[in-house]
Design a protein around this motif. Sequence first.
Motif, PDB file in Angstrom:
ATOM      1  N   ILE A 289      -7.831  18.244  41.785  1.00  0.00           N
ATOM      2  CA  ILE A 289      -7.620  18.216  40.935  1.00  0.00           C
ATOM      3  C   ILE A 289      -6.486  18.227  40.622  1.00  0.00           C
ATOM      4  O   ILE A 289      -5.796  17.128  39.921  1.00  0.00           O
ATOM      5  CB  ILE A 289      -8.593  19.676  40.676  1.00  0.00           C
ATOM      6  CG1 ILE A 289      -9.827  19.949  40.075  1.00  0.00           C
ATOM      7  CG2 ILE A 289      -7.453  20.062  39.178  1.00  0.00           C
ATOM      8  CD1 ILE A 289     -10.167  21.459  40.488  1.00  0.00           C
ATOM      9  N   PHE A 290      -6.110  18.159  41.303  1.00  0.00           N
ATOM     10  CA  PHE A 290      -4.306  18.424  41.719  1.00  0.00           C
ATOM     11  C   PHE A 290      -4.162  16.882  41.583  1.00  0.00           C
ATOM     12  O   PHE A 290      -2.975  16.240  40.360  1.00  0.00           O
ATOM     13  CB  PHE A 290      -3.384  18.533  42.464  1.00  0.00           C
ATOM     14  CG  PHE A 290      -1.696  18.403  42.583  1.00  0.00           C
ATOM     15  CD1 PHE A 290      -0.607  18.440  41.621  1.00  0.00           C
ATOM     16  CD2 PHE A 290      -1.590  17.073  43.095  1.00  0.00           C
ATOM     17  CE1 PHE A 290       0.082  18.718  41.597  1.00  0.00           C
ATOM     18  CE2 PHE A 290      -0.059  16.750  42.937  1.00  0.00           C
ATOM     19  CZ  PHE A 290       1.395  17.710  42.072  1.00  0.00           C
ATOM     20  N   TYR A 291      -4.334  15.872  41.997  1.00  0.00           N
ATOM     21  CA  TYR A 291      -4.241  14.525  42.083  1.00  0.00           C
ATOM     22  C   TYR A 291      -4.801  13.859  40.727  1.00  0.00           C
ATOM     23  O   TYR A 291      -4.058  13.516  40.241  1.00  0.00           O
ATOM     24  CB  TYR A 291      -5.085  13.583  43.195  1.00  0.00           C
ATOM     25  CG  TYR A 291      -5.000  12.430  43.243  1.00  0.00           C
ATOM     26  CD1 TYR A 291      -3.783  12.043  43.869  1.00  0.00           C
ATOM     27  CD2 TYR A 291      -6.452  11.285  43.163  1.00  0.00           C
ATOM     28  CE1 TYR A 291      -3.838  10.257  43.594  1.00  0.00           C
ATOM     29  CE2 TYR A 291      -6.351  10.172  43.351  1.00  0.00           C
ATOM     30  CZ  TYR A 291      -4.937   9.713  43.564  1.00  0.00           C
ATOM     31  OH  TYR A 291      -4.443   7.553  43.114  1.00  0.00           O
ATOM     32  N   GLN A 292      -5.820  14.818  40.135  1.00  0.00           N
ATOM     33  CA  GLN A 292      -6.416  13.580  39.147  1.00  0.00           C
ATOM     34  C   GLN A 292      -6.273  14.179  37.954  1.00  0.00           C
ATOM     35  O   GLN A 292      -6.075  13.261  37.029  1.00  0.00           O
ATOM     36  CB  GLN A 292      -7.645  14.062  38.784  1.00  0.00           C
ATOM     37  CG  GLN A 292      -8.866  13.568  39.937  1.00  0.00           C
ATOM     38  CD  GLN A 292      -9.297  12.269  39.866  1.00  0.00           C
ATOM     39  OE1 GLN A 292      -9.343  11.558  38.884  1.00  0.00           O
ATOM     40  NE2 GLN A 292     -10.252  11.453  41.164  1.00  0.00           N
ATOM     41  N   ARG A 293      -5.087  15.070  37.828  1.00  0.00           N
ATOM     42  CA  ARG A 293      -5.027  15.660  36.585  1.00  0.00           C
ATOM     43  C   ARG A 293      -3.135  15.139  36.352  1.00  0.00           C
ATOM     44  O   ARG A 293      -2.433  14.580  35.792  1.00  0.00           O
ATOM     45  CB  ARG A 293      -4.964  16.865  36.698  1.00  0.00           C
ATOM     46  CG  ARG A 293      -6.043  17.850  36.489  1.00  0.00           C
ATOM     47  CD  ARG A 293      -5.804  17.313  35.084  1.00  0.00           C
ATOM     48  NE  ARG A 293      -5.843  18.977  33.556  1.00  0.00           N
ATOM     49  CZ  ARG A 293      -4.632  18.315  32.523  1.00  0.00           C
ATOM     50  NH1 ARG A 293      -5.348  16.712  32.346  1.00  0.00           N
ATOM     51  NH2 ARG A 293      -3.986  19.086  32.114  1.00  0.00           N
TER      52      ARG A 293
END
Length: 340
Positions: A289-293
């Motif tokens: 999620i951190f990477y995608q957001r």
Amino acid sequence: MNGISVIVCCYNSVSRLKPTIEHLQNQINIAVGQWEILIIDNASTDATFEFANNLWQNSKTADSPNFRVIKEATPGLTAARMCGIKNSSFDFLLFCDDDNWLSNNYLSDALGIINNNPNVGIIGGYGLPVFEGKEPPLFWENQYHTLAVGSQYLQEGNITNTRKVVYGAGMIVNKKAFAELVDEYEFEFQTTGRIGTSLVSSEDHELCLAVGMIGYEVLWYKKLQFYHYIPKSRTEIKYYKKLFLGFGLSSPMLIGYYLDRINPINLKNDYRYIASRNIKKMISIYIKIFYQRIILQKSEYQILHLLQQLYSNLGSFKTTIKVKNRIRDSFLKTRLYKLN
């Protein structure tokens, strides 16, 4: 008695009931003596009871079926449905949510399916969304099933051994199968269904799994269509997070239905293993999620599948730590488990 009892479970439903009842009044090709409507007022704090009665009295005709409004003081969707079952007159039960608008041939088509499938236990339909506002981004890519609309499986018909379950909206239940579960197998719901504003769920899935275990069929058909009214608030990310958490909170309660029949007590069914797996998954998902957001600048709707995994695992972790192995060990003692 051959026919269908339509059970509409309500909690503070004044703002939603009118179109639901109006669509029921528009049913065609079914005799007045083949069905009834039961409105279950489930611990409402508004005027649901009076509103439903007044609406029916002002709109009923000579061709209208029997109609009753019944109060159920115990909160929770499961308690409301049990009240409806106990007060029903017909052999089949149709659970119609207070925001479901049945197509005018829903009941007549359902009776046709019932008459052609003598071993039917549960039947599911096809929901069509009606949005209060705009359709949310990527709805048909990653949200429709979450809100109980669209196809329930790739193929119609018998899904007892494939998908195994249908969602509760528009679900039709063979009362004989349910009575057999209770009387012969001492069935009790492990899940509670939604209570008030809580989104804990999965009681519909539990019923499908139990009915399938005792030899009845679970079916779904696209021709059984209903509209599902979806308020704008129910397509917002904060609602989805709460909904996903509810899914996760319920999932450990169903562990008995998925136990290894050869070796039910093993490492993978131990609460410590499950909790550890939840933690590992949450860490992995949070990194994604951190990477995608942050890195890829994707919206929360674009990564909704990751949010579902995160919050479902969080809910599962909370329940697993709370109940430990009690649900598993209790289910092993039931007559339902001893079938296999």
